[in-house]
Design a protein around this motif. Structure first.
Motif, PDB file in Angstrom:
ATOM      1  N   ASN A   1      43.810 -15.894  76.523  1.00 38.29           N
ATOM      2  CA  ASN A   1      44.137 -14.488  77.537  1.00 38.29           C
ATOM      3  C   ASN A   1      42.859 -13.392  76.729  1.00 38.29           C
ATOM      4  OD1 ASN A   1      45.012 -14.473  75.070  1.00 38.29           O
ATOM      5  ND2 ASN A   1      47.251 -13.152  76.125  1.00 38.29           N
ATOM      6  N   MET A   2      42.179 -13.262  76.063  1.00 41.87           N
ATOM      7  CA  MET A   2      41.682 -12.182  75.690  1.00 41.87           C
ATOM      8  C   MET A   2      39.826 -12.802  75.980  1.00 41.87           C
ATOM      9  SD  MET A   2      43.637 -11.565  72.087  1.00 41.87           S
ATOM     10  CE  MET A   2      45.376 -11.262  72.757  1.00 41.87           C
ATOM     11  N   CYS A   3      38.839 -13.630  74.886  1.00 46.53           N
ATOM     12  CA  CYS A   3      38.223 -13.397  75.558  1.00 46.53           C
ATOM     13  C   CYS A   3      36.876 -14.753  76.502  1.00 46.53           C
ATOM     14  CB  CYS A   3      37.027 -14.501  73.270  1.00 46.53           C
ATOM     15  SG  CYS A   3      37.655 -13.059  72.477  1.00 46.53           S
TER      16      CYS A   3
ATOM     17  N   ARG B   1      43.981 -19.847  87.469  1.00 47.07           N
ATOM     18  CA  ARG B   1      43.841 -20.582  88.609  1.00 47.07           C
ATOM     19  C   ARG B   1      43.267 -19.991  89.696  1.00 47.07           C
ATOM     20  NH1 ARG B   1      46.584 -25.657  87.853  1.00 47.07           N
ATOM     21  NH2 ARG B   1      47.341 -25.768  86.245  1.00 47.07           N
ATOM     22  N   PHE B   2      43.908 -18.331  90.131  1.00 45.28           N
ATOM     23  CA  PHE B   2      43.379 -17.345  90.827  1.00 45.28           C
ATOM     24  C   PHE B   2      41.654 -16.538  90.410  1.00 45.28           C
ATOM     25  CE2 PHE B   2      47.855 -16.355  90.486  1.00 45.28           C
ATOM     26  CZ  PHE B   2      48.417 -16.497  91.668  1.00 45.28           C
ATOM     27  N   PHE B   3      40.945 -17.117  89.356  1.00 45.97           N
ATOM     28  CA  PHE B   3      40.302 -16.619  89.326  1.00 45.97           C
ATOM     29  C   PHE B   3      39.270 -17.344  89.542  1.00 45.97           C
ATOM     30  CE2 PHE B   3      42.420 -13.072  87.751  1.00 45.97           C
ATOM     31  CZ  PHE B   3      42.091 -11.672  89.012  1.00 45.97           C
ATOM     32  N   ALA B   4      39.175 -18.366  88.429  1.00 39.47           N
ATOM     33  CA  ALA B   4      38.047 -19.074  87.999  1.00 39.47           C
ATOM     34  C   ALA B   4      37.909 -20.259  89.493  1.00 39.47           C
ATOM     35  CB  ALA B   4      38.176 -20.577  87.262  1.00 39.47           C
ATOM     36  N   HIS B   5      36.285 -20.531  89.662  1.00 42.01           N
ATOM     37  CA  HIS B   5      36.378 -21.345  90.575  1.00 42.01           C
ATOM     38  C   HIS B   5      36.201 -23.158  90.299  1.00 42.01           C
ATOM     39  CE1 HIS B   5      32.805 -18.379  91.311  1.00 42.01           C
ATOM     40  NE2 HIS B   5      32.849 -18.582  92.128  1.00 42.01           N
ATOM     41  N   ALA B   6      37.032 -23.282  89.055  1.00 47.65           N
ATOM     42  CA  ALA B   6      37.540 -24.654  88.917  1.00 47.65           C
ATOM     43  C   ALA B   6      38.194 -24.575  87.155  1.00 47.65           C
ATOM     44  CB  ALA B   6      36.416 -25.788  88.971  1.00 47.65           C
ATOM     45  N   LEU B   7      38.976 -24.802  87.250  1.00 48.71           N
ATOM     46  CA  LEU B   7      39.907 -25.546  86.117  1.00 48.71           C
ATOM     47  C   LEU B   7      40.464 -26.762  85.699  1.00 48.71           C
ATOM     48  CD1 LEU B   7      41.358 -24.035  83.483  1.00 48.71           C
ATOM     49  CD2 LEU B   7      44.305 -23.730  85.351  1.00 48.71           C
ATOM     50  N   LEU B   8      39.683 -27.238  84.771  1.00 48.53           N
ATOM     51  CA  LEU B   8      39.305 -28.584  84.130  1.00 48.53           C
ATOM     52  C   LEU B   8      39.159 -29.001  82.945  1.00 48.53           C
ATOM     53  CD1 LEU B   8      36.146 -28.812  86.206  1.00 48.53           C
ATOM     54  CD2 LEU B   8      37.976 -29.089  87.100  1.00 48.53           C
TER      55      LEU B   8
ATOM     56  N   GLN C   1      50.077 -20.028  78.166  1.00 45.20           N
ATOM     57  CA  GLN C   1      49.778 -20.408  79.867  1.00 45.20           C
ATOM     58  C   GLN C   1      49.593 -18.432  81.245  1.00 45.20           C
ATOM     59  OE1 GLN C   1      51.341 -22.855  81.447  1.00 45.20           O
ATOM     60  NE2 GLN C   1      50.728 -24.255  79.276  1.00 45.20           N
ATOM     61  N   ALA C   2      50.155 -17.987  80.565  1.00 42.87           N
ATOM     62  CA  ALA C   2      49.527 -16.425  81.222  1.00 42.87           C
ATOM     63  C   ALA C   2      47.799 -16.705  81.552  1.00 42.87           C
ATOM     64  CB  ALA C   2      49.730 -15.805  80.562  1.00 42.87           C
ATOM     65  N   ALA C   3      47.226 -17.051  80.242  1.00 44.40           N
ATOM     66  CA  ALA C   3      46.106 -17.334  81.242  1.00 44.40           C
ATOM     67  C   ALA C   3      45.383 -18.807  82.020  1.00 44.40           C
ATOM     68  CB  ALA C   3      45.160 -17.654  79.807  1.00 44.40           C
TER      69      ALA C   3
ATOM     70  N   ALA D   1      42.598 -22.273  73.878  1.00 48.61           N
ATOM     71  CA  ALA D   1      43.712 -22.172  73.008  1.00 48.61           C
ATOM     72  C   ALA D   1      44.079 -20.409  73.333  1.00 48.61           C
ATOM     73  CB  ALA D   1      43.627 -22.224  71.956  1.00 48.61           C
ATOM     74  N   GLY D   2      45.615 -20.481  73.048  1.00 47.86           N
ATOM     75  CA  GLY D   2      46.328 -18.969  73.070  1.00 47.86           C
ATOM     76  C   GLY D   2      47.447 -18.926  72.139  1.00 47.86           C
ATOM     77  N   PRO D   3      47.060 -17.411  71.935  1.00 46.64           N
ATOM     78  CA  PRO D   3      48.890 -16.973  70.965  1.00 46.64           C
ATOM     79  C   PRO D   3      49.826 -17.432  71.429  1.00 46.64           C
ATOM     80  CG  PRO D   3      47.481 -15.218  72.149  1.00 46.64           C
ATOM     81  CD  PRO D   3      46.366 -16.606  72.231  1.00 46.64           C
ATOM     82  N   ARG D   4      51.193 -17.534  70.431  1.00 46.71           N
ATOM     83  CA  ARG D   4      52.123 -17.944  71.538  1.00 46.71           C
ATOM     84  C   ARG D   4      53.162 -16.592  70.636  1.00 46.71           C
ATOM     85  NH1 ARG D   4      52.001 -23.695  71.473  1.00 46.71           N
ATOM     86  NH2 ARG D   4      51.393 -23.847  74.535  1.00 46.71           N
TER      87      ARG D   4
END
Length: 82
Positions: free
Chosen positions: A21-23, A65-72, A58-60, A46-49
């Protein structure tokens, strides 16, 4: 980075990393704004909790899903690269 990618004729980028959710999200948004096609590898990210602020990973994933061309997954990336 964008200049070096363009010099090499690279138009498609695969991202993964430690702070979803950052870098990773920051690089994804920048590369998309620059006209690159960007896929994010969800199980290589990975991401922080935080007990109060929530689940950064999960936020990232929702944002991807809204921005990337694919989430694989990693397996899906490897299959597509062959």
């Amino acid at each position: 980075m964008v200049l070096q990618l363009r010099k090499r004729g690279i138009q498609r980028i695969i991202l993964g990393g430690m702070l979803a959710n950052m870098c990773v999200e920051s690089h994804m948004r920048h590369l998309i704004e620059e006209g690159f096609e960007v896929a994010v590898v969800r199980d290589a990210t990975a991401g922080p909790r935080h007990p109060v602020w929530g689940d950064g990973y999960q936020a990232a994933i929702i944002n991807y899903r809204f921005f990337a061309h694919a989430l694989l997954s990693t397996d899906e990336v490897l299959d597509r690269m062959h």
